[in-house]
Design a protein around this motif. Structure first.
Motif, PDB file in Angstrom:
ATOM      1  N   VAL A  60      22.705  66.562 -10.146  1.00 28.59           N
ATOM      2  CA  VAL A  60      23.057  65.578 -11.052  1.00 28.59           C
ATOM      3  C   VAL A  60      22.994  64.365 -10.373  1.00 28.59           C
ATOM      4  O   VAL A  60      23.728  64.050  -9.073  1.00 28.59           O
ATOM      5  N   ARG A  61      22.667  63.184 -10.771  1.00 26.07           N
ATOM      6  CA  ARG A  61      22.358  61.883 -10.272  1.00 26.07           C
ATOM      7  C   ARG A  61      23.533  60.863 -10.769  1.00 26.07           C
ATOM      8  O   ARG A  61      24.023  59.899  -9.960  1.00 26.07           O
ATOM      9  N   GLY A  62      24.386  61.129 -11.825  1.00 26.81           N
ATOM     10  CA  GLY A  62      25.072  60.324 -12.387  1.00 26.81           C
ATOM     11  C   GLY A  62      25.982  61.043 -13.667  1.00 26.81           C
ATOM     12  O   GLY A  62      25.377  61.973 -13.992  1.00 26.81           O
ATOM     13  N   LEU A  63      26.960  60.414 -13.978  1.00 25.80           N
ATOM     14  CA  LEU A  63      27.752  61.090 -15.182  1.00 25.80           C
ATOM     15  C   LEU A  63      28.418  60.273 -15.972  1.00 25.80           C
ATOM     16  O   LEU A  63      29.253  59.319 -15.436  1.00 25.80           O
ATOM     17  N   ALA A  64      28.483  60.526 -17.198  1.00 29.13           N
ATOM     18  CA  ALA A  64      29.421  59.739 -18.197  1.00 29.13           C
ATOM     19  C   ALA A  64      30.280  60.877 -18.978  1.00 29.13           C
ATOM     20  O   ALA A  64      29.928  61.739 -19.489  1.00 29.13           O
ATOM     21  N   ASN A  65      31.539  60.618 -18.789  1.00 23.29           N
ATOM     22  CA  ASN A  65      32.636  61.501 -19.155  1.00 23.29           C
ATOM     23  C   ASN A  65      33.021  61.047 -20.573  1.00 23.29           C
ATOM     24  O   ASN A  65      33.857  60.100 -20.334  1.00 23.29           O
ATOM     25  N   ASP A  66      32.495  61.178 -21.742  1.00 23.68           N
ATOM     26  CA  ASP A  66      32.994  60.620 -23.062  1.00 23.68           C
ATOM     27  C   ASP A  66      33.833  61.785 -23.655  1.00 23.68           C
ATOM     28  O   ASP A  66      33.944  61.832 -24.788  1.00 23.68           O
ATOM     29  N   ILE A  67      34.137  62.650 -23.171  1.00 24.45           N
ATOM     30  CA  ILE A  67      35.274  63.799 -23.521  1.00 24.45           C
ATOM     31  C   ILE A  67      36.482  63.048 -24.205  1.00 24.45           C
ATOM     32  O   ILE A  67      37.328  62.373 -23.289  1.00 24.45           O
ATOM     33  N   ALA A  68      36.980  63.390 -25.367  1.00 28.36           N
ATOM     34  CA  ALA A  68      38.256  62.862 -25.908  1.00 28.36           C
ATOM     35  C   ALA A  68      39.448  63.803 -25.687  1.00 28.36           C
ATOM     36  O   ALA A  68      39.076  65.030 -25.825  1.00 28.36           O
ATOM     37  N   VAL A  69      40.752  63.195 -25.437  1.00 27.32           N
ATOM     38  CA  VAL A  69      41.744  64.115 -24.997  1.00 27.32           C
ATOM     39  C   VAL A  69      42.460  64.416 -26.494  1.00 27.32           C
ATOM     40  O   VAL A  69      42.930  63.513 -26.974  1.00 27.32           O
ATOM     41  N   ARG A  70      42.314  65.505 -27.080  1.00 28.54           N
ATOM     42  CA  ARG A  70      43.284  65.840 -28.232  1.00 28.54           C
ATOM     43  C   ARG A  70      44.473  66.807 -27.746  1.00 28.54           C
ATOM     44  O   ARG A  70      44.009  68.004 -27.757  1.00 28.54           O
ATOM     45  N   LEU A  71      45.600  66.411 -27.869  1.00 23.12           N
ATOM     46  CA  LEU A  71      46.660  67.222 -27.139  1.00 23.12           C
ATOM     47  C   LEU A  71      47.165  68.008 -28.333  1.00 23.12           C
ATOM     48  O   LEU A  71      47.241  67.658 -29.434  1.00 23.12           O
ATOM     49  N   PRO A  72      47.433  69.316 -28.043  1.00 17.71           N
ATOM     50  CA  PRO A  72      47.912  70.250 -28.972  1.00 17.71           C
ATOM     51  C   PRO A  72      49.485  69.737 -29.632  1.00 17.71           C
ATOM     52  O   PRO A  72      50.003  68.645 -28.727  1.00 17.71           O
ATOM     53  N   ALA A  73      50.062  69.896 -30.747  1.00 17.17           N
ATOM     54  CA  ALA A  73      51.104  69.430 -31.149  1.00 17.17           C
ATOM     55  C   ALA A  73      52.490  69.613 -29.957  1.00 17.17           C
ATOM     56  O   ALA A  73      53.438  68.731 -29.984  1.00 17.17           O
ATOM     57  N   ASP A  74      52.550  70.773 -29.499  1.00 18.23           N
ATOM     58  CA  ASP A  74      53.641  71.208 -28.406  1.00 18.23           C
ATOM     59  C   ASP A  74      53.368  70.222 -27.241  1.00 18.23           C
ATOM     60  O   ASP A  74      54.241  70.435 -26.363  1.00 18.23           O
ATOM     61  N   SER A  75      52.289  69.568 -26.979  1.00 25.45           N
ATOM     62  CA  SER A  75      52.177  68.941 -25.756  1.00 25.45           C
ATOM     63  C   SER A  75      52.033  67.386 -25.866  1.00 25.45           C
ATOM     64  O   SER A  75      52.354  66.450 -24.837  1.00 25.45           O
ATOM     65  N   GLN A  76      52.329  66.814 -26.968  1.00 29.43           N
ATOM     66  CA  GLN A  76      52.499  65.366 -27.101  1.00 29.43           C
ATOM     67  C   GLN A  76      53.966  65.035 -27.050  1.00 29.43           C
ATOM     68  O   GLN A  76      55.050  65.514 -27.598  1.00 29.43           O
ATOM     69  N   ARG A  77      54.117  63.883 -26.303  1.00 28.65           N
ATOM     70  CA  ARG A  77      55.449  63.495 -25.940  1.00 28.65           C
ATOM     71  C   ARG A  77      55.459  61.938 -25.964  1.00 28.65           C
ATOM     72  O   ARG A  77      54.644  61.313 -26.116  1.00 28.65           O
ATOM     73  N   PRO A  78      56.791  61.515 -26.219  1.00 33.30           N
ATOM     74  CA  PRO A  78      57.007  60.088 -26.421  1.00 33.30           C
ATOM     75  C   PRO A  78      56.465  59.405 -25.040  1.00 33.30           C
ATOM     76  O   PRO A  78      56.770  59.887 -23.908  1.00 33.30           O
ATOM     77  N   ASP A  79      56.156  58.308 -25.186  1.00 30.39           N
ATOM     78  CA  ASP A  79      55.746  57.527 -23.980  1.00 30.39           C
ATOM     79  C   ASP A  79      56.677  57.070 -22.870  1.00 30.39           C
ATOM     80  O   ASP A  79      56.717  57.319 -21.654  1.00 30.39           O
ATOM     81  N   PRO A  80      57.932  56.940 -23.162  1.00 28.58           N
ATOM     82  CA  PRO A  80      58.997  56.990 -22.145  1.00 28.58           C
ATOM     83  C   PRO A  80      59.444  58.230 -21.594  1.00 28.58           C
ATOM     84  O   PRO A  80      59.622  58.051 -20.323  1.00 28.58           O
ATOM     85  N   GLU A  81      59.248  59.322 -22.165  1.00 22.39           N
ATOM     86  CA  GLU A  81      59.273  60.593 -21.391  1.00 22.39           C
ATOM     87  C   GLU A  81      58.259  60.768 -20.197  1.00 22.39           C
ATOM     88  O   GLU A  81      58.607  61.343 -19.258  1.00 22.39           O
ATOM     89  N   ILE A  82      56.911  60.449 -20.894  1.00 21.18           N
ATOM     90  CA  ILE A  82      55.944  60.521 -19.883  1.00 21.18           C
ATOM     91  C   ILE A  82      56.199  59.463 -18.650  1.00 21.18           C
ATOM     92  O   ILE A  82      55.849  59.992 -17.522  1.00 21.18           O
ATOM     93  N   ALA A  83      56.702  58.367 -18.865  1.00 19.80           N
ATOM     94  CA  ALA A  83      56.798  57.426 -17.747  1.00 19.80           C
ATOM     95  C   ALA A  83      58.033  57.781 -17.078  1.00 19.80           C
ATOM     96  O   ALA A  83      57.748  57.698 -15.551  1.00 19.80           O
ATOM     97  N   ARG A  84      58.947  58.572 -17.403  1.00 21.39           N
ATOM     98  CA  ARG A  84      60.127  59.043 -16.704  1.00 21.39           C
ATOM     99  C   ARG A  84      59.622  60.132 -15.663  1.00 21.39           C
ATOM    100  O   ARG A  84      59.864  60.172 -14.444  1.00 21.39           O
ATOM    101  N   ASP A  85      58.851  60.889 -16.185  1.00 22.23           N
ATOM    102  CA  ASP A  85      58.305  62.305 -15.197  1.00 22.23           C
ATOM    103  C   ASP A  85      57.415  61.593 -14.412  1.00 22.23           C
ATOM    104  O   ASP A  85      57.280  62.153 -13.308  1.00 22.23           O
ATOM    105  N   ALA A  86      56.425  60.594 -14.925  1.00 22.74           N
ATOM    106  CA  ALA A  86      55.617  60.026 -13.717  1.00 22.74           C
ATOM    107  C   ALA A  86      56.345  59.244 -12.644  1.00 22.74           C
ATOM    108  O   ALA A  86      55.629  59.537 -11.654  1.00 22.74           O
ATOM    109  N   VAL A  87      57.153  58.574 -12.951  1.00 18.36           N
ATOM    110  CA  VAL A  87      58.128  57.935 -11.667  1.00 18.36           C
ATOM    111  C   VAL A  87      58.647  59.064 -10.780  1.00 18.36           C
ATOM    112  O   VAL A  87      58.705  58.746  -9.679  1.00 18.36           O
ATOM    113  N   GLU A  88      59.146  60.140 -11.662  1.00 18.87           N
ATOM    114  CA  GLU A  88      59.615  61.080 -10.761  1.00 18.87           C
ATOM    115  C   GLU A  88      58.709  61.878  -9.753  1.00 18.87           C
ATOM    116  O   GLU A  88      58.932  62.256  -8.409  1.00 18.87           O
TER     117      GLU A  88
END
Length: 217
Positions: A60-88
């Motif tokens: 492998v000489r190089g790589l392009a990662n064009d995979i899209a992220v499709r979250l299952p319904a139970d993994s989707q979260r509001p941005d403020p919740e994600i931000a709070r967890d990331a800060v912690e």
């Protein structure tokens, strides 16, 4: 010389071998040693892990990662919740240096801003937030602002290469321009190329690594 079909087969096998990802919806294409990953993953960590798996494959000489992220319904979260967890998790991982970092989340995409003295702090910050549930991607915009003087960087990196069993130091040259480093030469694999870059980043005072090492197979 490995053919594109050889590389494609091995990348697909490597993805199937990894118990941490579901390769069912991931496509692999190879042209002149450059791998393109397409399709979708059910988490950002799976997308990132698929990229790491592909880079381990010989040829492998190089790589392009064009995979899209499709979250299952139970993994989707509001941005403020994600931000709070990331800060912690940042506080837990980097209790002192995280004070100079900021988290911004928009539509599930997380950006890290601010500054760090060492590259390992910048890297560990990204590794920490990558595990936060509900993110679709990470942009690491943390700027390096070292307080130490960039002295003897070239010799320190060369010494680190000689100590590292995973690097053929004889085939790599190091150029240092102040706090910026240029790596040149030829190695046998993408993994060795990345290990050389990681070793260079660990030197005190380094703010930029320009990796021009080529892969010869």
């Amino acid at each position: 010389m490995r053919t594109d079909s050889d590389i494609k087969r091995d990348v697909e096998t490597e993805l199937k071998w990894d118990p941490d990802i579901d390769p069912t919806d991931i496509g692999v294409a190879v042209k002149r040693g450059v791998v393109t990953l397409t399709g979708f993953a059910r988490s950002y960590s799976q997308k990132y892990q698929a990229e790491r798996d592909a880079k381990r494959v010989l040829g492998v000489r190089g790589l392009a990662n064009d995979i899209a992220v499709r979250l299952p319904a139970d993994s989707q979260r509001p941005d403020p919740e994600i931000a709070r967890d990331a800060v912690e998790v940042l506080k837990a991982e980097l209790p002192y240096s995280s004070a100079n970092m900021k988290v911004v989340v928009k539509d599930g995409w997380l950006s890290l801003e601010g500054s760090a003295e060492w590259n390992y702090q910048r890297t560990r910050a990204e590794e920490a937030v990558r595990r936060v549930k509900g993110i679709k991607g990470v942009s690491n915009l943390i700027v390096l602002k070292p307080r130490v003087a960039a002295t003897e960087i070239k010799s320190k990196i060369e010494d680190a290469f000689r100590r590292n069993a995973e690097i053929d130091a004889q085939n790599i040259t190091v150029e240092a321009n102040g706090s910026e480093v240029i790596l040149k030469g030829s190695v046998q694999s993408w993994a060795e190329r990345q290990e050389a870059e990681r070793a260079a980043w660990r030197a005190p005072g380094v703010t930029k690594v320009d990796n021009r090492i080529t892969i010869s197979v």
